[in-house]
Design an enzyme around this catalytic site. Structure first.
Site, PDB file in Angstrom:
ATOM      1  N   GLY A 118      -9.707   4.593  -5.962  1.00 52.52           N
ATOM      2  CA  GLY A 118      -8.403   3.936  -6.173  1.00 52.52           C
ATOM      3  C   GLY A 118      -7.328   4.435  -5.238  1.00 52.52           C
ATOM      4  O   GLY A 118      -7.570   4.697  -4.054  1.00 52.52           O
ATOM      5  N   VAL A 119      -6.120   4.563  -5.808  1.00 55.57           N
ATOM      6  CA  VAL A 119      -5.002   4.978  -4.945  1.00 55.57           C
ATOM      7  C   VAL A 119      -5.217   6.404  -4.435  1.00 55.57           C
ATOM      8  O   VAL A 119      -4.852   6.748  -3.305  1.00 55.57           O
ATOM      9  CB  VAL A 119      -3.656   4.845  -5.700  1.00 55.57           C
ATOM     10  CG1 VAL A 119      -3.537   5.839  -6.855  1.00 55.57           C
ATOM     11  CG2 VAL A 119      -2.480   4.975  -4.747  1.00 55.57           C
ATOM     12  N   ASP A 120      -5.870   7.227  -5.234  1.00 53.78           N
ATOM     13  CA  ASP A 120      -6.151   8.611  -4.814  1.00 53.78           C
ATOM     14  C   ASP A 120      -7.042   8.599  -3.568  1.00 53.78           C
ATOM     15  O   ASP A 120      -6.813   9.330  -2.602  1.00 53.78           O
ATOM     16  CB  ASP A 120      -6.858   9.327  -5.970  1.00 53.78           C
ATOM     17  CG  ASP A 120      -6.739  10.844  -5.905  1.00 53.78           C
ATOM     18  OD1 ASP A 120      -7.671  11.524  -6.383  1.00 53.78           O
ATOM     19  OD2 ASP A 120      -5.747  11.345  -5.359  1.00 53.78           O
ATOM     20  N   ASP A 175       0.851  -1.192   0.000  1.00 47.35           N
ATOM     21  CA  ASP A 175       0.000   0.000   0.000  1.00 47.35           C
ATOM     22  C   ASP A 175       0.886   1.241   0.000  1.00 47.35           C
ATOM     23  O   ASP A 175       1.790   1.368   0.846  1.00 47.35           O
ATOM     24  CB  ASP A 175      -0.879  -0.024   1.269  1.00 47.35           C
ATOM     25  CG  ASP A 175      -1.960   1.028   1.221  1.00 47.35           C
ATOM     26  OD1 ASP A 175      -3.098   0.733   1.620  1.00 47.35           O
ATOM     27  OD2 ASP A 175      -1.661   2.157   0.771  1.00 47.35           O
ATOM     28  N   ASN A 214      -7.311  12.933 -10.319  1.00 47.74           N
ATOM     29  CA  ASN A 214      -8.042  13.510 -11.457  1.00 47.74           C
ATOM     30  C   ASN A 214      -7.722  14.999 -11.469  1.00 47.74           C
ATOM     31  O   ASN A 214      -7.101  15.523 -10.548  1.00 47.74           O
ATOM     32  CB  ASN A 214      -9.555  13.254 -11.341  1.00 47.74           C
ATOM     33  CG  ASN A 214     -10.132  13.845 -10.074  1.00 47.74           C
ATOM     34  OD1 ASN A 214     -10.029  15.051  -9.836  1.00 47.74           O
ATOM     35  ND2 ASN A 214     -10.681  13.005  -9.238  1.00 47.74           N
ATOM     36  N   THR A 231      -3.158   2.875 -14.610  1.00 48.33           N
ATOM     37  CA  THR A 231      -3.448   1.467 -14.960  1.00 48.33           C
ATOM     38  C   THR A 231      -4.707   0.938 -14.294  1.00 48.33           C
ATOM     39  O   THR A 231      -5.046  -0.237 -14.447  1.00 48.33           O
ATOM     40  CB  THR A 231      -2.261   0.561 -14.567  1.00 48.33           C
ATOM     41  OG1 THR A 231      -2.116   0.606 -13.126  1.00 48.33           O
ATOM     42  CG2 THR A 231      -0.979   0.993 -15.240  1.00 48.33           C
ATOM     43  N   GLY A 232      -5.397   1.754 -13.535  1.00 43.13           N
ATOM     44  CA  GLY A 232      -6.641   1.315 -12.892  1.00 43.13           C
ATOM     45  C   GLY A 232      -7.836   1.838 -13.653  1.00 43.13           C
ATOM     46  O   GLY A 232      -8.104   1.454 -14.795  1.00 43.13           O
TER      47      GLY A 232
HETATM   48  N1  APR Z   1      -1.489   1.623  -2.953  1.00 45.88           N
HETATM   49  C1  APR Z   1      -0.821   1.436  -4.127  1.00 45.88           C
HETATM   50  N2  APR Z   1      -1.427   1.280  -5.312  1.00 45.88           N
HETATM   51  C2  APR Z   1      -2.790   1.299  -5.318  1.00 45.88           C
HETATM   52  C3  APR Z   1      -3.558   1.495  -4.133  1.00 45.88           C
HETATM   53  C4  APR Z   1      -2.851   1.652  -2.926  1.00 45.88           C
HETATM   54  N3  APR Z   1      -3.493   1.851  -1.761  1.00 45.88           N
HETATM   55  N4  APR Z   1      -4.886   1.457  -4.478  1.00 45.88           N
HETATM   56  C5  APR Z   1      -4.928   1.244  -5.812  1.00 45.88           C
HETATM   57  N5  APR Z   1      -3.680   1.139  -6.317  1.00 45.88           N
HETATM   58  C6  APR Z   1      -3.254   0.899  -7.699  1.00 45.88           C
HETATM   59  C7  APR Z   1      -4.246   0.233  -8.620  1.00 45.88           C
HETATM   60  O1  APR Z   1      -4.255  -1.172  -8.421  1.00 45.88           O
HETATM   61  C8  APR Z   1      -3.660   0.617  -9.974  1.00 45.88           C
HETATM   62  O2  APR Z   1      -2.613  -0.291 -10.308  1.00 45.88           O
HETATM   63  O3  APR Z   1      -3.033   2.163  -8.292  1.00 45.88           O
HETATM   64  C9  APR Z   1      -3.023   1.997  -9.715  1.00 45.88           C
HETATM   65  C10 APR Z   1      -3.759   3.167 -10.354  1.00 45.88           C
HETATM   66  O4  APR Z   1      -5.155   2.921 -10.323  1.00 45.88           O
HETATM   67  P1  APR Z   1      -6.212   4.107 -10.004  1.00 45.88           P
HETATM   68  O5  APR Z   1      -6.102   4.462  -8.580  1.00 45.88           O
HETATM   69  O6  APR Z   1      -7.531   3.665 -10.522  1.00 45.88           O
HETATM   70  O7  APR Z   1      -5.658   5.364 -10.838  1.00 45.88           O
HETATM   71  P2  APR Z   1      -5.809   5.706 -12.390  1.00 45.88           P
HETATM   72  O8  APR Z   1      -5.965   4.501 -13.230  1.00 45.88           O
HETATM   73  O9  APR Z   1      -4.675   6.648 -12.662  1.00 45.88           O
HETATM   74  O10 APR Z   1      -7.203   6.493 -12.452  1.00 45.88           O
HETATM   75  C11 APR Z   1      -7.262   7.771 -11.837  1.00 45.88           C
HETATM   76  O11 APR Z   1      -9.250   7.259 -10.667  1.00 45.88           O
HETATM   77  O12 APR Z   1      -9.535   7.355  -8.412  1.00 45.88           O
HETATM   78  C12 APR Z   1      -9.734   8.043  -9.571  1.00 45.88           C
HETATM   79  O13 APR Z   1      -9.601  10.344  -8.906  1.00 45.88           O
HETATM   80  C13 APR Z   1      -8.948   9.326  -9.629  1.00 45.88           C
HETATM   81  O14 APR Z   1     -10.090  10.072 -11.572  1.00 45.88           O
HETATM   82  C14 APR Z   1      -8.881   9.531 -11.100  1.00 45.88           C
HETATM   83  C15 APR Z   1      -8.713   8.116 -11.643  1.00 45.88           C
END
Ligand code: APR
Length: 167
Positions: A32-34, A10, A24, A120-121
């Site tokens: 997600g990670v955000d 994490d 975003n 990648t999410g």
């Molecule tokens: N720690 C590390 N990596 C994480 C965590 C965490 N706690 N949670 C999720 N991830 C990974 C996901 O598995 C993925 O590989 O972070 C990577 C990016 O995924 P997203 O968080 O979905 O980010 P992204 O694909 O860049 O999309 C961004 O999603 O949450 C919204 O506000 C954000 O609109 C923006 C979009």
């Protein structure tokens, strides 16, 4: 030349000066990670993000880390490309995310930085190509950062990032 390593875990529990969030454009938090980073940093992160944002795709902006555990002092917010098939400059925008995060980290005087697998999410960027772009960009960008940690949230991402580092 910074040391680059891959860990599975994490990003909110990494002991680096800076952690990067995949945001975003509003920088006011999301899923997600955000979402994980905003939950750990507390509501002041969204307020600070709103004050410095919006952030264009490929750019990066820093805020304090607020309630995140030391040594994390700053969060660098970057906005990845939404994957639309690969013919719309997505690879260049993703490379720019990594380059701009290092430039912002240098401006902060950070010695270490942790990255998630940006885009990648939710944004749907193919994780194998994203891993190659991340490693290639981080290896080719001059920086004073000494330690770069690529944080994989699952074993697939871990294996892809490890393979990209080994190539
Ligand atoms: N720690 C590390 N990596 C994480 C965590 C965490 N706690 N949670 C999720 N991830 C990974 C996901 O598995 C993925 O590989 O972070 C990577 C990016 O995924 P997203 O968080 O979905 O980010 P992204 O694909 O860049 O999309 C961004 O999603 O949450 C919204 O506000 C954000 O609109 C923006 C979009």
């Amino acid at each position: 030349m910074p040391v680059i390593d891959v860990v599975q875990g994490d990003i909110t529990s990494q002991d680096t000066d800076v952690i990067v969030t995949a945001a975003n454009e509003s920088l006011m938090g999301g899923g997600g990670v955000d979402g994980a980073i905003h939950r750990a940093a507390g509501p002041r992160l969204a307020e600070a993000g709103a004050a410095v944002g919006p952030c264009a795709p490929g750019d990066a902006m820093a805020t304090p880390a607020f309630d995140l555990t030391p040594p994390v002092r700053h969060v660098i917010h970057t906005v990845g490309p939404v994957w639309e098939g690969g013919a719309y400059g997505e690879a260049d925008v993703l490379a720019s995310c990594y380059r701009r995060c290092l430039a912002v980290a240098d401006a902060l005087g950070a010695a270490s930085i942790a990255f998630p697998a940006i885009a990648t999410g939710v944004y749907g960027f193919p994780p194998d190509e994203a891993a190659r772009i991340a490693v290639r960009t981080l290896r080719s960008t001059p920086t004073r950062v000494e330690r770069i940690r690529l944080v994989a949230f699952d074993t697939q991402a871990h294996d892809l990032l490890t393979a990209a580092l080994a190539s």
